[in-house]
Design an enzyme around this catalytic site. Sequence first.
Site, PDB file in Angstrom:
ATOM      1  N   SER A 135       0.672  -1.003  -0.164  1.00  9.74           N
ATOM      2  CA  SER A 135       0.037  -0.083   0.075  1.00  9.74           C
ATOM      3  C   SER A 135       0.955   1.241   0.182  1.00  9.74           C
ATOM      4  O   SER A 135       1.597   1.558   0.627  1.00  9.74           O
ATOM      5  CB  SER A 135      -0.961   0.024   1.285  1.00  9.74           C
ATOM      6  OG  SER A 135      -1.577   1.197   1.275  1.00  9.74           O
ATOM      7  N   LYS A 161      -1.153  -0.967  -4.520  1.00  6.62           N
ATOM      8  CA  LYS A 161      -2.297  -0.036  -4.113  1.00  6.62           C
ATOM      9  C   LYS A 161      -1.950   1.320  -3.957  1.00  6.62           C
ATOM     10  O   LYS A 161      -1.017   1.763  -2.785  1.00  6.62           O
ATOM     11  CB  LYS A 161      -2.969  -0.663  -2.724  1.00  6.62           C
ATOM     12  CG  LYS A 161      -3.776  -0.060  -1.892  1.00  6.62           C
ATOM     13  CD  LYS A 161      -4.694  -0.816  -0.991  1.00  6.62           C
ATOM     14  CE  LYS A 161      -5.012   0.007   0.398  1.00  6.62           C
ATOM     15  NZ  LYS A 161      -5.742  -0.784   1.209  1.00  6.62           N
ATOM     16  N   LEU A 162      -2.877   2.536  -4.541  1.00 10.20           N
ATOM     17  CA  LEU A 162      -2.387   3.551  -4.176  1.00 10.20           C
ATOM     18  C   LEU A 162      -3.686   4.404  -3.349  1.00 10.20           C
ATOM     19  O   LEU A 162      -4.648   4.141  -3.774  1.00 10.20           O
ATOM     20  CB  LEU A 162      -2.328   4.502  -5.594  1.00 10.20           C
ATOM     21  CG  LEU A 162      -1.270   3.868  -6.569  1.00 10.20           C
ATOM     22  CD1 LEU A 162      -1.548   4.944  -8.038  1.00 10.20           C
ATOM     23  CD2 LEU A 162       0.352   4.050  -6.061  1.00 10.20           C
ATOM     24  N   LYS A 163      -3.140   4.759  -2.304  1.00  8.61           N
ATOM     25  CA  LYS A 163      -3.922   5.588  -1.451  1.00  8.61           C
ATOM     26  C   LYS A 163      -4.593   6.878  -2.655  1.00  8.61           C
ATOM     27  O   LYS A 163      -3.818   7.517  -3.076  1.00  8.61           O
ATOM     28  CB  LYS A 163      -3.295   5.901  -0.216  1.00  8.61           C
ATOM     29  CG  LYS A 163      -3.217   5.151   0.874  1.00  8.61           C
ATOM     30  CD  LYS A 163      -4.427   4.536   1.166  1.00  8.61           C
ATOM     31  CE  LYS A 163      -3.989   3.502   2.494  1.00  8.61           C
ATOM     32  NZ  LYS A 163      -5.483   3.136   2.729  1.00  8.61           N
ATOM     33  N   ASP A 189      -7.337   3.133  -3.102  1.00 10.50           N
ATOM     34  CA  ASP A 189      -8.003   2.679  -1.792  1.00 10.50           C
ATOM     35  C   ASP A 189      -8.287   4.283  -1.594  1.00 10.50           C
ATOM     36  O   ASP A 189      -7.535   5.169  -1.263  1.00 10.50           O
ATOM     37  CB  ASP A 189      -7.251   2.355  -0.834  1.00 10.50           C
ATOM     38  CG  ASP A 189      -7.939   2.212   0.588  1.00 10.50           C
ATOM     39  OD1 ASP A 189      -8.994   2.716   0.553  1.00 10.50           O
ATOM     40  OD2 ASP A 189      -7.410   1.774   1.565  1.00 10.50           O
ATOM     41  N   ASN A 191     -10.485   5.339   1.213  1.00  6.37           N
ATOM     42  CA  ASN A 191     -10.808   5.383   2.664  1.00  6.37           C
ATOM     43  C   ASN A 191     -12.049   6.494   2.919  1.00  6.37           C
ATOM     44  O   ASN A 191     -11.853   7.352   3.763  1.00  6.37           O
ATOM     45  CB  ASN A 191      -9.714   5.890   3.734  1.00  6.37           C
ATOM     46  CG  ASN A 191      -8.675   4.836   3.733  1.00  6.37           C
ATOM     47  OD1 ASN A 191      -7.230   5.062   3.215  1.00  6.37           O
ATOM     48  ND2 ASN A 191      -8.903   3.717   4.573  1.00  6.37           N
ATOM     49  N   GLU A 214     -11.285   0.770  -3.845  1.00  4.42           N
ATOM     50  CA  GLU A 214     -11.346   0.447  -2.245  1.00  4.42           C
ATOM     51  C   GLU A 214     -12.316   1.680  -1.604  1.00  4.42           C
ATOM     52  O   GLU A 214     -11.611   2.786  -1.432  1.00  4.42           O
ATOM     53  CB  GLU A 214     -10.557  -0.260  -1.630  1.00  4.42           C
ATOM     54  CG  GLU A 214     -10.524  -0.839  -0.261  1.00  4.42           C
ATOM     55  CD  GLU A 214      -9.299  -0.872   0.229  1.00  4.42           C
ATOM     56  OE1 GLU A 214      -7.951  -0.981  -0.454  1.00  4.42           O
ATOM     57  OE2 GLU A 214      -9.175  -1.286   1.663  1.00  4.42           O
ATOM     58  N   ASP A 239     -14.197  -2.067   2.450  1.00  7.69           N
ATOM     59  CA  ASP A 239     -13.113  -2.467   3.636  1.00  7.69           C
ATOM     60  C   ASP A 239     -13.925  -1.847   4.925  1.00  7.69           C
ATOM     61  O   ASP A 239     -14.711  -2.620   5.765  1.00  7.69           O
ATOM     62  CB  ASP A 239     -11.988  -1.391   3.422  1.00  7.69           C
ATOM     63  CG  ASP A 239     -10.892  -1.333   4.512  1.00  7.69           C
ATOM     64  OD1 ASP A 239     -11.125  -2.345   5.618  1.00  7.69           O
ATOM     65  OD2 ASP A 239     -10.079  -0.669   4.842  1.00  7.69           O
ATOM     66  N   LYS A 263     -10.090  -7.529   6.954  1.00  4.23           N
ATOM     67  CA  LYS A 263      -9.136  -7.262   8.001  1.00  4.23           C
ATOM     68  C   LYS A 263      -9.749  -7.809   9.457  1.00  4.23           C
ATOM     69  O   LYS A 263     -10.573  -7.428   9.904  1.00  4.23           O
ATOM     70  CB  LYS A 263      -9.162  -5.858   8.262  1.00  4.23           C
ATOM     71  CG  LYS A 263      -8.262  -5.104   7.213  1.00  4.23           C
ATOM     72  CD  LYS A 263      -8.133  -3.481   7.617  1.00  4.23           C
ATOM     73  CE  LYS A 263      -7.613  -2.891   6.546  1.00  4.23           C
ATOM     74  NZ  LYS A 263      -8.044  -1.226   6.491  1.00  4.23           N
ATOM     75  N   GLY A 291      -4.282  -4.705   5.565  1.00  2.16           N
ATOM     76  CA  GLY A 291      -3.485  -4.590   6.797  1.00  2.16           C
ATOM     77  C   GLY A 291      -3.576  -3.336   7.603  1.00  2.16           C
ATOM     78  O   GLY A 291      -4.262  -2.420   6.900  1.00  2.16           O
TER      79      GLY A 291
HETATM   80  O1  NPG Z   1       0.309  -2.425   4.638  1.00  2.00           O
HETATM   81  O2  NPG Z   1      -0.610  -2.861   6.568  1.00  2.00           O
HETATM   82  C1  NPG Z   1      -0.379  -2.161   5.645  1.00  2.00           C
HETATM   83  C2  NPG Z   1      -1.087  -0.878   5.378  1.00  2.00           C
HETATM   84  C3  NPG Z   1      -2.246  -1.019   4.344  1.00  2.00           C
HETATM   85  O3  NPG Z   1      -3.104   0.908   3.451  1.00  2.00           O
HETATM   86  C4  NPG Z   1      -3.197   0.103   4.367  1.00  2.00           C
HETATM   87  N1  NPG Z   1      -4.002   0.203   5.402  1.00  2.00           N
HETATM   88  O4  NPG Z   1      -7.148   1.837   4.894  1.00  2.00           O
HETATM   89  O5  NPG Z   1      -6.376  -0.065   4.606  1.00  2.00           O
HETATM   90  C5  NPG Z   1      -6.217   0.831   5.059  1.00  2.00           C
HETATM   91  C6  NPG Z   1      -4.873   1.391   5.433  1.00  2.00           C
HETATM   92  C7  NPG Z   1      -4.809   1.650   6.979  1.00  2.00           C
HETATM   93  C8  NPG Z   1      -3.697   1.961   7.642  1.00  2.00           C
HETATM   94  C9  NPG Z   1      -6.070   1.844   7.829  1.00  2.00           C
HETATM   95  C10 NPG Z   1      -3.549   2.213   8.957  1.00  2.00           C
HETATM   96  C11 NPG Z   1      -5.995   2.259   9.039  1.00  2.00           C
HETATM   97  C12 NPG Z   1      -4.716   2.296   9.474  1.00  2.00           C
END
Ligand code: NPG
Length: 368
Positions: A135, A161-163, A189, A191, A214, A239, A263, A291
């Site tokens: 990510s 995966k690009l935020k 992703d 969020n 996502e 998610d 998750k 993750g």
């Molecule tokens: O590789 O563990 C990892 C991070 C993956 O992007 C990732 N997690 O929204 O999925 C998510 C995000 C996240 C990270 C969410 C930290 C909450 C806290």
Amino acid sequence: MKLTGVELREIRLPLVAPFRTSFGTMTDRTALLLRAETADAEGWGECVAMADPRYSSEYAAACADVLRRFLVPALGGGRQLDAAGVAPALAPLRGHRMAKAALETAVLDAELRGHGEPLARALGAVHDRVPCGVSVGIMDSVPHLLDVVAGYLAEGYRRIKLKIEPGWDLAPVRAVRERFGDDLLLQVDANTAYTLADARHLARLDPYGLLLIEQPLEEEDLIGHAQLARTLTTPICLDESITSARSAAAAITLGACAVVNIKPGRVGGYLEARRIHDVCAAHGVPVWCGGMLETGLGRAANVALAALPGFTLPGDTSASDRYYRTDITEPFVLADGHLPVPDGPGIGVVPLPDALDEVTVGTEWIAL
Ligand code: NPG
């Protein structure tokens, strides 16, 4: 099995690089670890809640509070316990899935260690290694992003995966596609950073052949996701919206998602995570393991889950060095784009005492 007590430990680990998402920038990881003690064995669980309630309503200090006041005491009273009995015993206490997941995992780890069974086998894993994605956070510029992605691909990661967020979506996706080609497994992703009013804008991602987008909309907005799904060709993955097998079934039935990110911490534990896997498999919906910047403890259990047959997409199960210079367990190291599924009893790893002490901020014993 009788639980004699639980140790809560707050840790803080610096990240190797800041991680920016649409909900904030993290420079270190605060986490809560649980060690469950029974007469026969001890077990570990990692709580995925963040320091702040930005990704979800739960946060680490609140998890510690609900564990000490309600959840751990609910498993006391001299009762005979097994891991399958944890969720029913905690069910009268509403919500707090991340705290419950950590407690159930610690009990499950102790139970499996007690009879020498690896978690992967107990869950029904069918692989001994899993392909890994990574990510990639929001960057200050596209050239910087391309350098970071190039570095991860050189390490062997199988999917990127690009935020994304409004203002950081089309340009980074276009640039990554142009530079690394159409064969790269690529997904984004959000969020929850968009609204349905952004539907036409998000449809402009369709030509880039993404595996999925996502969680574009609010976590409670299943209907909105279903409407959005009808206007995009890019598959929608949920998610934050998926909190249980029941909510997964509802989302699939409504047409709100075509893929699910599982998750375990978000859904109350590995046993519920397996039920979500089963529901998705029954509907032909692919899943992948998300993750939450776990340490080696949480990572070990996630990799075991990711080895189940329905996990047909690479997960956010990256190697330890993607997150931390020094992990608290033996580090997970990428080999040919994969991580090995632990085969020791329980989650298969334990913290290294010195590394653990180094990052410990506080400990507390909850006796039963
Ligand atoms: O590789 O563990 C990892 C991070 C993956 O992007 C990732 N997690 O929204 O999925 C998510 C995000 C996240 C990270 C969410 C930290 C909450 C806290």
